[in-house]
Design a protein around this motif. Structure first.
Motif, mmCIF file in Angstrom:
data_model
loop_
_atom_site.group_PDB
_atom_site.id
_atom_site.type_symbol
_atom_site.label_atom_id
_atom_site.label_comp_id
_atom_site.label_asym_id
_atom_site.label_seq_id
_atom_site.Cartn_x
_atom_site.Cartn_y
_atom_site.Cartn_z
ATOM 1 N N LYS A 138 0.767 -1.191 -0.141
ATOM 2 C CA LYS A 138 0.116 0.128 0.033
ATOM 3 C C LYS A 138 0.881 1.552 -0.066
ATOM 4 C CE LYS A 138 -4.332 -1.649 1.027
ATOM 5 N NZ LYS A 138 -4.019 -2.966 1.666
ATOM 6 N N PRO A 139 0.165 2.135 -0.521
ATOM 7 C CA PRO A 139 0.950 3.642 -0.552
ATOM 8 C C PRO A 139 1.323 4.137 1.122
ATOM 9 C CG PRO A 139 -0.866 3.862 -1.851
ATOM 10 C CD PRO A 139 -1.064 2.720 -1.004
ATOM 11 N N LYS A 141 1.656 6.051 4.439
ATOM 12 C CA LYS A 141 0.903 6.511 5.191
ATOM 13 C C LYS A 141 1.544 7.503 6.027
ATOM 14 C CE LYS A 141 -4.239 5.058 5.297
ATOM 15 N NZ LYS A 141 -4.425 3.845 5.351
ATOM 16 N N ARG A 202 4.603 -0.075 -11.607
ATOM 17 C CA ARG A 202 3.878 -0.040 -10.428
ATOM 18 C C ARG A 202 4.610 0.393 -9.113
ATOM 19 N NH1 ARG A 202 3.248 -6.731 -9.745
ATOM 20 N NH2 ARG A 202 5.327 -6.980 -8.918
ATOM 21 N N LYS A 205 4.407 4.321 -9.530
ATOM 22 C CA LYS A 205 3.174 4.675 -9.197
ATOM 23 C C LYS A 205 2.880 4.714 -7.609
ATOM 24 C CE LYS A 205 -1.489 3.562 -10.610
ATOM 25 N NZ LYS A 205 -2.104 2.564 -9.700
ATOM 26 N N LEU A 206 3.143 3.704 -7.008
ATOM 27 C CA LEU A 206 3.158 3.624 -5.549
ATOM 28 C C LEU A 206 3.694 4.734 -5.095
ATOM 29 C CD1 LEU A 206 1.849 1.241 -3.392
ATOM 30 C CD2 LEU A 206 4.379 1.213 -2.736
ATOM 31 N N LYS A 208 4.309 7.851 -6.345
ATOM 32 C CA LYS A 208 3.416 9.004 -6.414
ATOM 33 C C LYS A 208 2.494 9.085 -5.563
ATOM 34 C CE LYS A 208 4.947 9.177 -11.153
ATOM 35 N NZ LYS A 208 4.784 8.656 -12.658
ATOM 36 N N GLU A 209 1.759 7.752 -5.443
ATOM 37 C CA GLU A 209 0.607 7.752 -4.500
ATOM 38 C C GLU A 209 0.914 7.997 -2.987
ATOM 39 O OE1 GLU A 209 -1.743 4.585 -7.203
ATOM 40 O OE2 GLU A 209 -0.983 4.059 -5.331
ATOM 41 N N SER A 210 2.293 7.889 -2.681
ATOM 42 C CA SER A 210 2.842 7.975 -1.399
ATOM 43 C C SER A 210 2.895 9.535 -1.160
ATOM 44 C CB SER A 210 4.153 7.324 -1.152
ATOM 45 O OG SER A 210 3.564 5.988 -1.194
ATOM 46 N N GLY A 211 2.764 10.505 -2.269
ATOM 47 C CA GLY A 211 3.150 11.862 -2.070
ATOM 48 C C GLY A 211 4.504 12.358 -2.472
ATOM 49 N N GLU A 213 6.713 13.760 -5.240
ATOM 50 C CA GLU A 213 6.738 14.348 -6.524
ATOM 51 C C GLU A 213 7.642 14.030 -7.402
ATOM 52 O OE1 GLU A 213 5.714 19.083 -7.686
ATOM 53 O OE2 GLU A 213 6.733 18.455 -5.853
#
Ligand SMILES: Cc1cc2nc3c(=O)[nH]c(=O)nc-3n(C[C@H](O)[C@H](O)[C@H](O)COP(=O)(O)OP(=O)(O)OC[C@H]3O[C@@H](n4cnc5c(N)ncnc54)[C@H](O)[C@@H]3O)c2cc1C
Ligand code: SF4
Length: 479
Positions: A138-139, A141, A202, A205-206, A208-211, A213
């Protein structure tokens, strides 16, 4: 041996299916079969839990291999994946492309006792691929955002690993890269048949989804200066890799169809990613139906010969000036290439490229090994009157890479480099001679391995954290 057992051995050792060089691409069944669940369990349970984990010692990340093998043998895959991720940012990448025969597997106690290594890399890949499939990865948190930022130059494994570790701590991270896609050599260097591109994509992408940039198509030193970067961020990591191809300045080097390895591999990887590549589409960089000669004996040369095989070359020959025993590339890669029909011409050195306008052949001289060179390796010397010609429609130069001239590119003479052009760092802190600027990966080590780049990226993250904490403490004191 039963068919089942044969498959087991084949899968375990990641051995390719045999294939003739000029068989059609459609006939080509991809080389690696799935490492099926029960086989992973079976392999994992072969680990003797020997108590002297040489595999772990010889893994640059000191992965806790015996424990994740045990968890896998017990079917506790989620825990195995968590453990694998605790020391490695991309276990599925390392499982696929580490030269395990030189690292973990080569030092497995079972291997040493002559019973064949536990196939650690394949299990690592299996654990992590399963974790992705099951949605366990998972990204990140963030517990608490920290208002300090880090600029990372280079989205290869060193930069990505450092970015992930810093983001986990709550820092703001921006990665700049001159390519249009993130991944560095994982995306445009290493071929798809060794490392599928979706595996790299992938991961990014993960992140990026984790914040984190990502700023692609930005070359530091050209589109943005190092000075400007320093103004934007509280700390910087340089993880730009090494890209200047080592040259052979032979007569005829200006003839058409003589390419540096990265040009050939990048075109092939871009095609695999669905890009339009003019020089591939018009046949220039496509080996189909051509006689291909690759010069070099390292892993890049192996990637070129094996890519040419997959492009349905008429013949693929590899010239190397030493013999098989003294080849720098991974033994497994050479074995795979031979299995696929590549012809190795050992103890041979190119003397001239022949042709008018386009290359037609390579003039080669035979070599013999005599004494030792300055690096302690056997020295190749020419055999008199031994020249012969090899037909070539394409020649690929795969002799390795040097660093680019970074102080010049970054217009900063304070960035000091070694005599090889690699960035000098304080080995403890990974800081360069410019305070607040750190460096990691191939640009520090010279051309190396993904697993070392990941380790460097992780270590740089720890040092950057310490540096930023000190900066913050000083600011608070001064206020
Ligand atoms: C053909 C080939 C095959 C390989 N196969 C294997 C293998 O099977 N197993 C293995 O372990 N290792 C392999 N390697 C080595 C491995 O890929 C490298 O050691 C590793 O990628 C180094 O990571 P890095 O992050 O330091 O640099 P890189 O992966 O090179 O990434 C550097 C990034 O920096 C970017 N960059 C450079 N300059 C600038 C700039 N001025 N501004 C902005 N961005 C910039 C580049 O675009 C790139 O994305 C291979 C290498 C090659 C060339
Ligand atoms: S990271 Fe590489 S060396 Fe370490 S266990 Fe995995 S495959 Fe082996």
């Amino acid at each position: 041996m039963t068919e089942k057992m044969l498959k087991f051995v084949t899968v375990g050792l990641q051995t390719p299916n045999k294939r003739k060089v000029n068989s059609r691409v459609d006939d080509f069944k991809e080389i690696y079969d799935e490492f099926i669940h029960d086989k992973a369990k079976e392999q994992s349970s072969r680990c003797s839990q020997c108590g002297v984990p040489f595999c772990q010692v010889h893994c640059p990340l000191h992965n806790n291999i015996p424990d994740w093998l045990k968890l896998t043998a017990e079917g506790r895959l989620q825990e195995a994946s968590e453990l694998a991720h605790s020391t490695n940012n991309m276990p599925e990448v390392c499982g696929r492309i580490c030269p395990q025969d030189r690292l973990c597997e080569g030092n497995c106690v079972i291997e040493q006792s002559g019973h064949g290594t536990v196939t650690i890399g394949s299990v690592e890949k299996y654990i992590t691929d399963t974790a992705w499939e099951k949605g366990w990865i998972k990204p990140i948190k963030i517990k608490k955002e920290i208002n300090q930022s880090i600029g990372i130059v280079g989205a290869g494994p060193a930069g990505l690993a450092c970015a992930e570790e810093l983001r986990k701590l709550g820092y703001k991270v921006t990665i700049y890269d001159r390519y249009d896609r993130a991944g560095g050599l994982l995306i445009y260097g290493i071929p798809n048949f060794k490392l599928e591109k979706f595996v790299v994509e992938r991961r990014t992408k993960l992140l990026k989804e984790s914040g984190i940039e990502f700023k692609q198509n930005i070359e530091i030193g050209k589109n943005l200066s190092l000075e400007e970067l320093k103004k934007r961020h509280d700390a910087i990591l340089i993880a730009t890799g090494v890209y200047k191809p080592k040259e052979i300045n032979l007569e005829g080097h200006n003839l058409k169809n003589i390419f540096p390895a990265m040009e050939f591999l990048t075109a092939s990887n871009r095609k695999g990613l669905g890009d339009k590549v003019k020089d591939f589409d018009n046949g220039t960089l496509n080996a189909e139906n051509k006689n291909v000669v690759v010069i070099g004996g390292g892993d890049t040369a192996m990637d070129c010969v094996r890519t040419a095989v997959r492009q349905n070359a008429k013949s693929v020959k590899c010239l190397y000036r030493r013999d098989k025993v003294n080849m720098p590339g991974s033994a497994r890669e050479v074995y795979n290439a031979e299995e696929e029909g590549v012809e190795f011409i050992w103890l041979s050195n190119p003397k001239k490229f022949l042709g008018s306008e386009k290359i037609k052949s390579v003039l080669v001289e035979k070599m013999q090994l005599q004494g030792l060179d300055s690096s302690g390796r056997k020295k190749p010397v020419p055999v008199a009157n031994s020249d012969f010609e090899i037909k070539a429609d394409i020649a690929i130069k795969a002799l390795g890479f040097d660093p680019e001239d970074l102080p010049k590119l970054f217009n900063n003479s304070k960035l000091t480099v070694s005599k090889w052009g690699t960035i000098k760092i304080n080995l403890k802190s990974m800081e360069t001679d410019i305070p607040g600027i750190f460096a990691a990966g191939d640009i520090v080590r010279g051309a190396s391995l993904v697993v070392w780049a990941i380790r460097d990226g992780r270590e740089a993250a720890l040092s950057i954290k310490k540096y930023l904490e000190n900066q913050q403490a000083n600011k608070t004191k001064a206020a």
